[in-house]
Each structure stands twice: as C-alpha cells, then as structure tokens.
Motif scaffolding. Sequence first.
Motif, mmCIF file in Angstrom:
data_model
loop_
_atom_site.group_PDB
_atom_site.id
_atom_site.type_symbol
_atom_site.label_atom_id
_atom_site.label_comp_id
_atom_site.label_asym_id
_atom_site.label_seq_id
_atom_site.Cartn_x
_atom_site.Cartn_y
_atom_site.Cartn_z
ATOM 1 N N THR A 699 0.821 -1.215 0.000
ATOM 2 C CA THR A 699 0.000 0.000 0.000
ATOM 3 C C THR A 699 0.853 1.261 0.000
ATOM 4 O O THR A 699 0.452 2.286 -0.545
ATOM 5 N N GLY A 715 1.806 -2.785 3.823
ATOM 6 C CA GLY A 715 0.814 -3.496 3.032
ATOM 7 C C GLY A 715 0.215 -4.621 3.857
ATOM 8 O O GLY A 715 -0.078 -4.461 5.043
ATOM 9 N N SER A 1008 -1.589 6.738 0.668
ATOM 10 C CA SER A 1008 -2.247 5.439 0.542
ATOM 11 C C SER A 1008 -2.517 4.879 1.926
ATOM 12 O O SER A 1008 -1.583 4.651 2.695
ATOM 13 N N ASP A 1009 -3.798 4.668 2.228
ATOM 14 C CA ASP A 1009 -4.195 4.162 3.545
ATOM 15 C C ASP A 1009 -3.521 4.970 4.650
ATOM 16 O O ASP A 1009 -2.882 4.434 5.561
ATOM 17 N N CYS A 1042 -4.646 -0.122 -2.681
ATOM 18 C CA CYS A 1042 -5.025 0.698 -1.539
ATOM 19 C C CYS A 1042 -6.523 0.606 -1.297
ATOM 20 O O CYS A 1042 -7.304 0.325 -2.201
#
Length: 1120
Positions: A699, A715, A1008-1009, A1042
């Motif tokens: 991610t 991730g 991302s996230d 993501c």
Amino acid sequence: MKSCILFLTICFLLFSKLKSQSLNPNDETCLGNLISNLELTSKYNQSNYCTTKNIACRVSNGEKYISSLIDFTSNSLYQVKYEDIKCFSSISALVFIGLKISSNFLQGPFPTLKSVQLNSCTIDYTQIFLNISSNLTFLFFNEVPTPISVSIKLSAIQNLNNFDFHLSQIAPSSNNVQLINDFPINGGVKKIKASINIDMYDLPNMDNIDCPYLQIVLTNQPNGAFNNTQTLNNLKSLSISAPGFSTNLSSLVNIPKNNTIQSLNFGCEKVLTSIVLDLSHLASLNKFVIMATNLSGFPIDSNKIPLILPQSINELVLMNNGKFSNTGEFLLNYSNLTQVDLSNNKLTGNFSQWRNSGFNELKIADNSLQGSIDSSWCTTMIYTNNNQLSGPLPSCFTCHISSALVKTMVSNTGGNSFTNINPAPLCTTLIPNLRYIVSTKILELYGQDLGFDFGDITTSNTSVSFNSIIKPSVLFSATVAQTFLPQYIDVTFKAPNQVYRLSTTQKAPSVAMIKPTISTKQFSFDGSYFNYNKSSFSILVDHFECTVGSATFYQVNCTIQSNTYNSNSFSKITINVEDYYLKKLTILTTTLVAYLNQTTSVNCASDCSSISGGSGEGICNTLTGQCYIGCPNNCTDGGTCDSIGVCICSQNRIFSDCSGHNCTSTCEHSSTCDTTKGVCKCVPNYQGEFCTIPSHYITSVIPCSTDGGEVSIDGWFGDDDDATHTLSSYTVTIGQLDCTVTSVNKSTIKCNLGSGTGTKNIKIINTKYTNVIFNGIGLFSYRNQIKTCPNNCTSINNGRCINSTGECECINKFTGFDCSLSIPTSPQPSTNSTVNNTGGVTINNQDTAYEISIISLNEISFDGSIIISHQLNRNWSIDSNNTELNKFKFSQTLINNTCTITYMIEEIKNENKNFTFGTTTFTLEKDSIKLTVSINNYQYQSTLNTLQLVFYSAVSTNTDSTDNNNECNKKEASIDTSEVNNQQVSNYIQISKNSKILVGRFINQVISDSRATFMSSTIIKDNNDSSTSTSSIKLGLNLPHCNECLIDPDFSVLVSPDFKQSCSDDGSNKNKWLIPVAVVVPVVGCALIFVVAIIIFKKNRVNIKIFALKLKPFKNKQQI
C-alpha cells in the motif's frame, strides 16, 4: 545511390519491345541532331532508334515517341544545351555520362521531363543552379569532377523530390561544397520537398526549413562537433557519413526541444563524445544509428553506454562503438525498442540475465557475451554468432538448425559452444495450426516452433504461400482467396523435414474408429480433423480422464490414469478440443458411446456434433449408427443418463443435470465453494486450491536515499498463522537489486537496499509459494535531498530553484511553474467556466475551450496489463440534496463492483486558500475551481492487482464564441509532455492553442491508507494532430493496492507572451497574459483531487452553473 537504382529500374521497365509503328518525325529529327552533335552517328541504328538499348520509346496514337535516353556518353567537345532537349515531345528521363553540359541546360520549361542524372559531366557548377526548371522532380549529380567550389541555394532545389550531389573524390583540402539557406529569416517555416543527399563540409543552416531527409557525406574532417545543430528543429531525418574521420556528436544536445526529428544516422571512423549524450528531448525520435569503423568507442566510462534516449525510440544501432557491460539493463529503459543492433562492440557480461521486452530483432554478433539463450528469445530474430555463449538452445532453434537463416542466428562459430546443435535433437515440439480470416483473405499459420524463415515453409496448394512473418516462431501469414482454399492443406517445414496436414476450417474431430488396448488402458482414435497440439485435447472415457500422448490430423492416442474404470462397459466418450480459429477460445466437441473393450467402427451417417436439442447435443451411438439427444445437457459429463432421461450423478457432482461440482475439501478463511467449477472461491487476500495461500500486496513505501539504506514497505503480508513472518518468507527485489529483508510482520516488511537513483518497480515473492508475486510498477523512487526544478526555472533572471522543495521562486515580475511568463500589466480576456451535468468542466477563453475530466479507473495486473477498465465519464448522477454554496456533487457506483465514487466540484471564493498535501504546501488563488474524487471499497479481482486513475484533457475551438477579433492569435493545438519526469517533485503537461496554455501539475506522491508514498505517472495518449480542431491527452496515475488513496494534481490556463489584446493593433503592444484557471484534484479513499486554479477571475466567468447550492467544506482525510 538508392534513388539511382530506383531510377534505372523504372527505365528498364519502360524499355520493352514495341510494335512496328514509326517514330514521331519531330522526335526523330531532335534525336538525330543530338546524336550528330555528340558524334555518335555510327553507334545508333538511324532506321530504328527504338531498338537501341540506350533509347526507350513509348507508343501513343499509332506513333512512337522517345521516353528516355539512358547512359548517353560521348567524348565530343559539344556542349549539350537546353535547346537540344526541349524539342522532344514526350521524354521523361535522361542519364548523361561524361558529356559537356551548358549552364542553361536545366532552365526549362520541360513539359514532360521529370528526371535528370548527370554523371562525370563537365559543367559550370557555379551557374547550373541559377535556373532549374520547376518541372523537374529528380536531379542527380554523380562523380562530380574535383576539386570543386560551389554554393547551392536551397531555393534552387526546393521543388525537387530528390536531389543528389556526389563528388568523384572526397579530398579534405580541395573541395568546398556549401548548401546555402537563402530564405528570409522572418519568412516563416519553408517546406522543402526534396530529400537531399550531398557531399559537403559541414551541416548547413536549416533554420526554418521543413525538410524530410538530409544525408551528408563530409568532405573535410569536422572541427570538433557539428555546427548548426540548433537549426534542425524542422528536419525529419538526418544521416551523416564521415569516412575516415573522427566525429564529435556532443552538439546534438543543442537540437531544439520543439523538433520533429524521427531518425539520426551517423557513420564515422571513431566517435568522440566527452559527455553523456542526452537526447531525451527528441520526443519524435524513433531511430538512432552510430556505425564506427574504429572499435575504441566512446571515450567516457567505457563500461556504460553514454546515451539517454527518448521513450519514443524503437530502433537502435550501435556498431563498433566500444566495450559495454550494462547493455541489458540499458535496453530495459526503453519499452518501445523493437529493433536493436549491437554487433561488434566487445560486449561483456552474462546474456542469461538479459530480458526480452518485446524485440522483433536483436543483433549481438561479434561480441564477448557469455551465458545461454532461453525460450523467451524464440519470438525474436536474434543474431548471436561469434560470442562465448553456451548451454542448450531452445527447441525453437534446434528444430530449424539446418536452415541457412538460423545458422546465421545461432551457431557454434567464433567462440559459441551450444551443446545441442551437433547433432541436433529430434524436433518433437513443432505444433502448427491454421485459421482463415474471411474479411482480409489472410490465412494464418500459428502455433509453436514454426521457424524463422517463411522460405523454409511450403504447401501442397500452389495458391497458398506463406510469404510474411508476423512473429518469429509463432505466426506467419499468406494472402489467398477463399475460392482457392481447400478444406485442408499439407504444410512442409523444410529444416526439420516434417509434413503436417492442417484444416483450413473450424471443424470438430471426426472419429472413424476406436481401438482400445485393455492391458495398458490406452485408446487410439482414428479419423480426421484432429490436430498436433496434444495439450489442446481433453478426452473423457466413461467420465475418466484419458491423458493424450500423441496427436496428428488423423489420429489421437490417450491413456486412462484411473484403475477403477470398467473396461467392459458400454460408455460415453467425449473428445473436447480447444480451438483458436476465431482468435478466441472455442471448445469443439465430439461425443459418442461405444464398448470400451473392443475395436469399434464409428458408423453414424451424419456429424452428430452439429445436432442439438433442448436437452443436450448430439451423441453418436456406435451400435445403432444413429445420433441422439438424451438427458438434460447429457448430464454434463457428470453422471449417466438412465432409460427414462434422469441423470445419475457421479461423486462430487450435483444438480439435475450433474453440472454442479462439490469442492473436495473445506474452503478456508470463510471462503465459499464455486459449484460451477468445484473449486474454492477465495476471499480477498487468499488464493490456492483451498484458499490457504496469502496474496500479499503493497500500500505504501518509505524509500531510502540515493546512498541506499533501510526501506519500509507497508501493506499486507499474511496473518500470524500463515507461517509467513520469518526473514526468509519473502524476497524483495527493487529494480535490479535485491533488498535484504530485516523484519517482517502482518503489515510491514523492512529491508536494506543498495545505492541507486530513479524510479523502480518493487517485486515481492512469497518463498513458500513462489508463483505468488506482487509487482508494484513504479512504486519506488530513491529519495534525493536535492530536488530539481522544472525547466531549471527558465533562467537566473526569471527565478531560482528551491532545491529543498523542487519548486521555482520567481523574481523580476515573472510567474508560472517554471517562471517563464511575465505577470500581466494590462487587462486580459475574460474566462468562463461551465460545469455540466455529466461531471465535466469546460473552460472557455475567447474561441478556445479546454475540457478536463476523469474518464476511467483501471485495475492493473502484476504484469502491467489492464484486467478491467471502469468508464467514469458521463456516468455521474447529480446529488440534488446538496445545499452548500459554490459546491456541486456527483456520484456513481461501479458496475459489478462494490465501489462507490463521489465527485465534488468547489468554487473557491472571496480569498486565497492554502492546501497541504503530504509534505507539499501550495496556495489556490481566489476564484479557483477544485475537483475532489472519493473512491471507496474498491473490490479487486486479485489482491496482487493495483489501480490506475486516468485523466483526460482536451482543447478545441469554441464555435459558439462571439469574440471574432482574435484572428491574429490563431495557432494550432500542441501538447508538451517534456516535463513529465517522475524524478521531479511534480510532473507537468501543457496543451496550447490560440496563444492559450493549459498547464497540469501532478505531484509524485500519494497518500495510501493514511501513509505518504511515491506515485508515478504515465502518458497514455498524446494526440497532437493539427488536422483536427481538438487535441487531447490521457494521463494515468499509478496507484498502489489501496483501500484509501489521496492524490493531488492541479491545472492552470495561461495566455502565451505573444498574445495580442486586439488584432487591430500594429503589434507593438503585446500583452503577456496569465489567465489563471487552475484545477486541483485530491482523491480521498483511492481518491483523486483535480484543481483548476483561476489566478485572475472575472465576474462573468461562469456563464452556466448547474447548482448555486451551499455545501459543507469537503474535508480530505490525510495522514503522512
């Protein structure tokens, strides 16, 4: 000399036997006088000139006319004049050798004469070019006597299609041939039709000259680098030969950025280049050639190729240029390369590590490469002789090793030592198939190990000749009318000496006889219309799999693996064949019932496979010789049909027609059984037969610096009970370097990486399940503390680069992302924006209209291919409950996906507004437009996949504009993507038309996230066609895997410095406009923000508003 060969070929075709018509009296007199003046009377048949090989004639209205005089030569002192030629009625071509030519010879007019070639002729070259007839299209001077001093004006040859000027001797000190650009400096771009091939001293001044082709043979040794390269912006192709000279190519970097060069070709004794030759600004360059005769090569860092090429390059030739060792890695930088010639370069290294990125042709002969050749090179014309390669060759080569062409590609000559050439193994892997495309009348031969030379393939049908190779080893083609095409033909492959009978139609196998061998559980099916690809067959005998061992057009043999089948039963036999006749998978099926313990002749009178009914397809009963249709779907091969038409399902089969499949074991991690296949349908994050294999993904990434160091990768990497949290669980590769794993848990992998620069892919492999690969395309970029600015802020007088942020700080009343524009001091034309009910934004300024929209969301596989593309444009629904002022809200739900997308358009009123994105802070000025896209709960088809969001920007002519006083600002549309550079903090694109410029900025960062990480951008389409009223560009933002993403580009509309406020002005009062229409687009929850900032905003700016509603401020969820 290609033009000379072409000319002679044409003349030869014109020269043929003619009927006995008489020669036109005028032509006969004209030719007789010329022959007499040249003292050639004794050499020609005066009674019939047309029988002489040097004279070609044509027939018209019962008379012969002289059409060409070829290779006329004489020692006479007579000077051939214009008057000697103009008397011919229909002459089209002349070739004179060694004649004396008058200076008025080419003055014309010549009603029919098109081509003149003067070889070794004595001419006053200072006068001959003063008056050249506009009727001529081809003019060639060969073996021009030397020494010579002559200046040739471009205006004299501008109407020619081809112009050649070649000296008899290349003498360094005695010749002075110059090509003079005599067109006015301010006269605009002048189009020259002629392809110019000339021997001269140096590059001519080609400023404002649009020329298709310029080839120069240098007559003197260049003094350092070439001159006048800064004038080559309108040249299409340049070829320079410097026989016996060393050549410095450094000045090629001076070619202007806005050039049209497509091909560069250099031949010399030795290359002298003191810098890395950066040609990345030649955006149209597709061919680059350097051929030297001295192997000493480039003098700088001989282990690396000192070239930086544009991504448009598809053909590269570097011969005799030096000893390079990083060649394979260098080639991977250019994804469009299809033809490469690196012969005779003393290349070293392990060729086994090279990767085939789609080359059509690769020449690496006469080097010192080691390693082996794998099967990935089977689809490339690869020439490897005279290296140090070894190991076994793939079957695609050994099957055809006796072919003369293949011997030039791979052989044990000059150091190679392949282990399976002599003797070559028996070819058992050649698999041919045919398909006919009716619309194009093309018959395609496709398959495996078909060879590399269509000359080695023959057929039994004289109408069918495979004379084109589409892809080596796998695809050839022939053009043939359908009326001449039989149902099958025999195809012979000469090198392996094998003949195959192939069907030209799509037809299911026709079984004539079944021959079982009970002791070995083998079955042989005789008949026709089988094929040679045993892997395409699926044969079931009494519901037991029968594995195919061999297959031909006439026969297929298989063996039952199970010991429990009843050999004494009367059972169903199903033969399925995968067929790609229509370039898509089709299953061709033949079904019959027979005793499994005896040889049976199949005697059904008709083709049962073509018969179908409501309860199934036709089955041949070998006892009755009849076709029948029984139980529902014939029990779908999952059971037996009883006498009353009821299916008795086999083990693990369900439903009334036995079409369902029960899974053989429990599907783990709350996964479900897919009864259509009998396999587990895994929940996200898992795969495998029973959903036990974790599918890891990335991610976000915290990179190391260019010096190397620790990399943190966030991730998902399996749950604690998946046994994947040891240091040896995963291997991480970033670019070409291994990143040594130092820690791993469910959400983070940390590893140590060596030094490097630039953008890299990240590949993570689960060592327990090596086929589970996550390939993050462009997700890693080495962190560089010193950041570069766009266009280096134009100049030190315009601005300075803030190296800590990579942004320009403009000075001296300049503005713009690269400080290239002056701040306006006088009024500017007004700008109006329109938000339409399909979610698009249109910005109008006078008669120029810009369109900005988000058109699609693509799911990308680990190999870079698009799995599915969701079209967003024109699918928006308006939220009528929105009550916030100056905000417009749209939404849509993706088809067959749980993802919901919300799209917000906000007008920024009253005062400037600051934004922070990741580590970047920027300001949108008052009267700006901000677009926000929120993407939530995207359902991936595989957790190994990523997303790509595609923007669309276009410019067109606003036909509804009432501002007609703008003709002086008319300019064609153009697109500039030269500042799309993933190594900068931001990428920039520009679309220009009518002195207006749309500038797009894309920050190379994604949240991302809730974590900031690197993001790369990709130009998907660059349309700059001046023949239409619209130019457009598509740009993809490559997001990681993501759940929530945030990205932040922005756009601005500017007016170029040469814009005129009033076309009635005399031009002395030019305004340097900046019409700030900016678009900033952050994305929340895989979300994209798209901003159009309008720096100077008029009250009448928005003509059409969809809503005048008040909304709450849209708050972006951001965490770094």
